[in-house]
Motif scaffolding. Sequence first.
Motif, mmCIF file in Angstrom:
data_model
loop_
_atom_site.group_PDB
_atom_site.id
_atom_site.type_symbol
_atom_site.label_atom_id
_atom_site.label_comp_id
_atom_site.label_asym_id
_atom_site.label_seq_id
_atom_site.Cartn_x
_atom_site.Cartn_y
_atom_site.Cartn_z
ATOM 1 N N MET A 64 -1.315 -3.903 5.657
ATOM 2 C CA MET A 64 -1.964 -4.696 4.750
ATOM 3 C C MET A 64 -3.535 -4.311 4.658
ATOM 4 N N GLY A 65 -3.983 -3.970 5.903
ATOM 5 C CA GLY A 65 -5.401 -3.415 5.638
ATOM 6 C C GLY A 65 -5.550 -2.076 4.899
ATOM 7 N N THR A 66 -4.684 -1.147 5.722
ATOM 8 C CA THR A 66 -4.866 0.408 4.824
ATOM 9 C C THR A 66 -4.865 0.307 3.387
ATOM 10 N N GLN A 67 -3.582 -0.354 3.041
ATOM 11 C CA GLN A 67 -3.241 -0.225 1.599
ATOM 12 C C GLN A 67 -4.154 -1.074 0.932
ATOM 13 N N SER A 68 -4.776 -2.097 1.376
ATOM 14 C CA SER A 68 -5.848 -2.902 0.706
ATOM 15 C C SER A 68 -7.059 -1.715 0.586
ATOM 16 N N SER A 69 -7.456 -1.294 1.243
ATOM 17 C CA SER A 69 -8.486 -0.183 1.625
ATOM 18 C C SER A 69 -8.496 0.685 0.378
ATOM 19 N N LEU A 124 -0.116 1.542 -5.933
ATOM 20 C CA LEU A 124 -0.658 0.588 -5.592
ATOM 21 C C LEU A 124 -0.343 -0.665 -5.574
ATOM 22 N N GLY A 125 0.234 -1.137 -7.127
ATOM 23 C CA GLY A 125 0.753 -2.518 -7.500
ATOM 24 C C GLY A 125 2.065 -2.707 -6.469
ATOM 25 N N GLY A 126 2.785 -1.698 -6.350
ATOM 26 C CA GLY A 126 4.300 -2.052 -5.527
ATOM 27 C C GLY A 126 3.809 -1.995 -4.102
ATOM 28 N N THR A 127 3.054 -1.491 -3.681
ATOM 29 C CA THR A 127 2.687 -1.406 -1.978
ATOM 30 C C THR A 127 2.029 -2.917 -1.767
ATOM 31 N N PHE A 128 1.285 -3.177 -2.552
ATOM 32 C CA PHE A 128 0.498 -4.386 -2.725
ATOM 33 C C PHE A 128 1.588 -5.799 -2.414
#
Length: 393
Positions: free
Chosen positions: A202-207, A295-299
Amino acid sequence: MVLVALNLRPALSSVSPLLARLQADLALSPAAVGALTTVPVLCLGLFAPLAPRLSHRLGIERALSFALLLLGSALLLRAQHQLFSLFAGTILAGAAIGIGGTLLPVLVKREMPERADLLTGVYTMALCLGGALGAGLSVPLAGLLGGWAPSIAFWALPAAIALIAWRGLVAHLWPQHTADRPRERHPGLSRNALAWQVTVLMGTQSSIAYIVFGWLPVLLLQRGIGEATAGLMLGFSVLTQLVSALAAPWLGRLGRDQRPALVGLLSLAAVGFALAMLGPASLVWPAMVLLGLGLGGTFSLALTLLVLRSATPAIAGQLSGMAQGMGYCIAALGPFAVGLLLDWKVGLAGITVLVLAILAVAMASAILAGRRLQLRVDESSGEITTAPPEYCR
């Protein structure tokens, strides 16, 4: 829920296309500009753990109403030609989004546990749409309304509409607390490896997402792209997130677990960012598509994991608070680092190396967090433990 989710990203995405105007109008130093992109993400993490407490005291519906009221007030406060108001409003907006974003997965787990992954995709799509609107409309609104301040204040209007709808359409019942029914909270989550794997993902993809929200227009300006076009590119990239945000939970169902989908989506984001920064100018628009889809799919899948990896709504609430609280504190380091690199006159190549390194950490944590495991309560100890695959749906 979709209407609430629409309001949880414009406050973050609407500022970056206007950074040059804010810097000129308020005489912001490079450090202050960097702080403006970092502070709201940090507040997401610092205030996310407050969400379960508010939910316990007020009920989840009232807690979301409070978050929307705080968000609208913060946006009006931020839209002042004063440095203090700008940062105070930014901090309060980050706090409101941190609370609201933490409560939504819990509400999904409570209301639709059997279809939680698909419903998560729907409200994640709404999050992405809100982010796209904030990024794409900021510069046009500034031209139409006469400056950056009314452009920022405009986003208090949809927050007010969402608050009215939420209050009018959803029952706001006070929670029933009795002596024999204490707050359902299980120990052991902070010592659980799976919980930390989800948190790091959650932290790295949000970064990466907040690097894009906060700095992409500025980075595109260094490529010689105009202010309005850079804002439109950010908005377009975020808009493409809608497609993968809705499709990602379905993709996650195709395999035995979510690892293939997560690795594939993170790879799209890596290729998209590298092309946008270092590729030919003719490939910048296609790069926006790849970046947005990744990014959309990962989030969406990261939020879905908060539900899929939790056996009960109570565990989902704890995991959501940990993953979004600690995760967004981790995420804040990315925009801060990019601000430092820009202040040190590091070029686009150096920034790209940083982003790819963060994505590599995200991919490693995705391979671990994407396994078909679940957090459950051990009947003998009462602590949260990781269940073997045969106990997972």
